[in-house]
Enzyme design. Structure first.
Site, PDB file in Angstrom:
ATOM      1  N   HIS A 182       1.778   0.752  -1.788  1.00  0.00           N
ATOM      2  CA  HIS A 182       2.310  -0.380  -2.566  1.00  0.00           C
ATOM      3  C   HIS A 182       1.281  -0.965  -3.535  1.00  0.00           C
ATOM      4  O   HIS A 182       1.656  -1.765  -4.405  1.00  0.00           O
ATOM      5  CB  HIS A 182       2.789  -1.494  -1.635  1.00  0.00           C
ATOM      6  CG  HIS A 182       3.948  -1.109  -0.775  1.00  0.00           C
ATOM      7  ND1 HIS A 182       5.118  -0.591  -1.304  1.00  0.00           N
ATOM      8  CD2 HIS A 182       4.134  -1.137   0.575  1.00  0.00           C
ATOM      9  CE1 HIS A 182       5.966  -0.335  -0.310  1.00  0.00           C
ATOM     10  NE2 HIS A 182       5.393  -0.648   0.833  1.00  0.00           N
ATOM     11  N   ASP A 191       7.435   7.693   3.156  1.00  0.00           N
ATOM     12  CA  ASP A 191       7.535   6.370   3.785  1.00  0.00           C
ATOM     13  C   ASP A 191       8.915   5.793   3.424  1.00  0.00           C
ATOM     14  O   ASP A 191       9.435   6.060   2.340  1.00  0.00           O
ATOM     15  CB  ASP A 191       6.417   5.470   3.247  1.00  0.00           C
ATOM     16  CG  ASP A 191       6.320   4.140   3.978  1.00  0.00           C
ATOM     17  OD1 ASP A 191       5.435   4.006   4.837  1.00  0.00           O
ATOM     18  OD2 ASP A 191       7.131   3.236   3.674  1.00  0.00           O
ATOM     19  N   HIS A 231       9.710   2.892   2.609  1.00  0.00           N
ATOM     20  CA  HIS A 231       9.623   1.948   1.480  1.00  0.00           C
ATOM     21  C   HIS A 231       9.221   2.701   0.211  1.00  0.00           C
ATOM     22  O   HIS A 231       8.462   3.674   0.282  1.00  0.00           O
ATOM     23  CB  HIS A 231       8.588   0.859   1.785  1.00  0.00           C
ATOM     24  CG  HIS A 231       8.867   0.083   3.042  1.00  0.00           C
ATOM     25  ND1 HIS A 231       8.298   0.404   4.263  1.00  0.00           N
ATOM     26  CD2 HIS A 231       9.672  -0.983   3.261  1.00  0.00           C
ATOM     27  CE1 HIS A 231       8.741  -0.452   5.183  1.00  0.00           C
ATOM     28  NE2 HIS A 231       9.583  -1.299   4.606  1.00  0.00           N
TER      29      HIS A 231
HETATM   30 ZN   LIG Z   1       6.687   1.670   4.797  1.00  0.00          ZN
END
Ligand SMILES: [Zn+2]
Length: 345
Positions: free
Chosen positions: A128, A165, A167
């Site tokens: 991220h 992942d 996300h």
């Molecule tokens: Zn994640």
């Protein structure tokens, strides 16, 4: 020769967001439980290596000097909150340096021919983190630093990054958004944090086509994830002709993960790892895997213990192991249409 190279560093256990946020899911116990399980299994025949810290030069291939300094200064001042999800303490900067350094050292060892496969058991995670911004538990973008280092310092021309992942790997996507030398593909749960990564976003400028975003609905199961990987992501990756595969490997798409709502099983990750391994074997390129999320400690340990042998090519034969993924319907069809504009699928 060892089955693979496992990179870690004790500093990664010192980063503990619970100092500022007591119920935070990213705990040192995630790694402690994982490494205990691996130790009980003789590390699965993998060679353990201590990760060096990433250099400032390496970090600044993808982050601004100001971002690196801001993290360093905040930690040196005792830490605090960066956003409602992301916290650092005094030890977090050092943990983040070794997490990114692990990914770089692994990449260097793989490209030096020391092994065909590597795994970084590190935290904080990275995918991220954007050029100027820490977010979503991530300080520096470990996999992006490694990919950029492989290109800038080790002379690679093309790196493929797969992010499984649950996300969206927004940081990695943004860092390489306009670059045609990194193909980034992410399968992620739509609508989940951070809310980015629609199918239509294929990158920008010279990098158009080199970002593959494959959002899947909550509740998605193995057949859809495997179909997207096998029919969309890997054919594009093969056509890209990468010299290295890096995987942002979160295990939070597992049905028992507390932070998301996909329904993968432990064996689903084994299946994905096997397909990535087969692709890399056929292309004769190495695979480096970097831990991202996975917040059920027991499940995370179980998934990594099952996935490492698959990456190393143990177990089933490299070809004809499993039936091809079934087509689960309209999501794969739309992905084929969108990604097929840029790649021969
Ligand atoms: Zn994640």
């Amino acid at each position: 020769m060892s089955a693979g190279l496992y990179f870690s560093h004790p500093a990664c256990l010192e980063h503990d967001p619970r100092v500022h946020s007591p119920a935070h899911p990213d705990t040192p116990e995630r790694l402690i439980t994982l490494e205990r399980a691996l130790a009980e299994r003789g590390w699965l025949g993998w060679e353990r290596r201590q990760a060096p810290p990433a250099s400032e030069t390496q970090l600044e291939l993808v982050h601004s000097a100001g971002h690196v300094r801001a993290i360093m200064d905040l930690c040196a001042a005792g830490g605090g909150a960066i956003d409602p999800d992301t916290f650092v303490g005094e030890a977090s900067f050092r943990a983040a340096l070794h997490a990114a350094g692990a990914a770089c050292a692994m990449t260097g060892a793989l490209l030096a021919g020391e092994s065909r496969v590597g795994f970084c058991g590190v935290r904080p995670s990275g995918h991220h983190a954007e050029r100027e911004r820490a977010m979503g538990f991530c300080l520096f973008n470990n996999v992006a630093v490694a990919a950029a280092t492989a290109i800038a310092e080790l002379g690679l021309r093309r790196v493929f990054i797969l992010d499984w992942d649950v996300h969206h790997g927004n940081g990695t996507a943004e860092i390489f958004r306009e670059r045609p030398d990194v193909l980034f593909a992410s399968i992620h749960q739509a609508g989940l944090f951070p809310g980015t990564g629609p199918l239509q976003d294929a990158g920008s400028g010279a990098g158009e086509g080199y970002t593959i975003n494959l959002p899947v609905p909550a509740g998605s199961e193995e057949p859809l994830w495997l179909a997207l990987l096998e029919r969309v992501v890997l054919p594009a990756a093969v056509a890209f002709e990468p010299e290295l595969v890096l995987v942002s490997a979160g295990f939070d798409a597992h049905v028992e993960d507390p932070l998301a709502d996909c329904r993968l099983q432990t064996r689903s990750f084994v299946e994905m790892a096997g397909r990535v391994r087969d692709m890399a074997l056929a292309a004769q390129i190495p695979v480096g895997v970097v831990l991202e999320g996975g917040y059920n400690q027991r499940v995370l340990a179980e998934c990594v213990c099952a996935t490492l042998p698959a990456l190393a090519g143990e177990g089933q034969a490299p070809s004809g192991r499993t039936a091809p993924a079934q087509d689960p319907g309209p999501i794969t069809a739309r992905a084929l249409e969108q990604v097929g504009r840029h790649w021969p699928l």
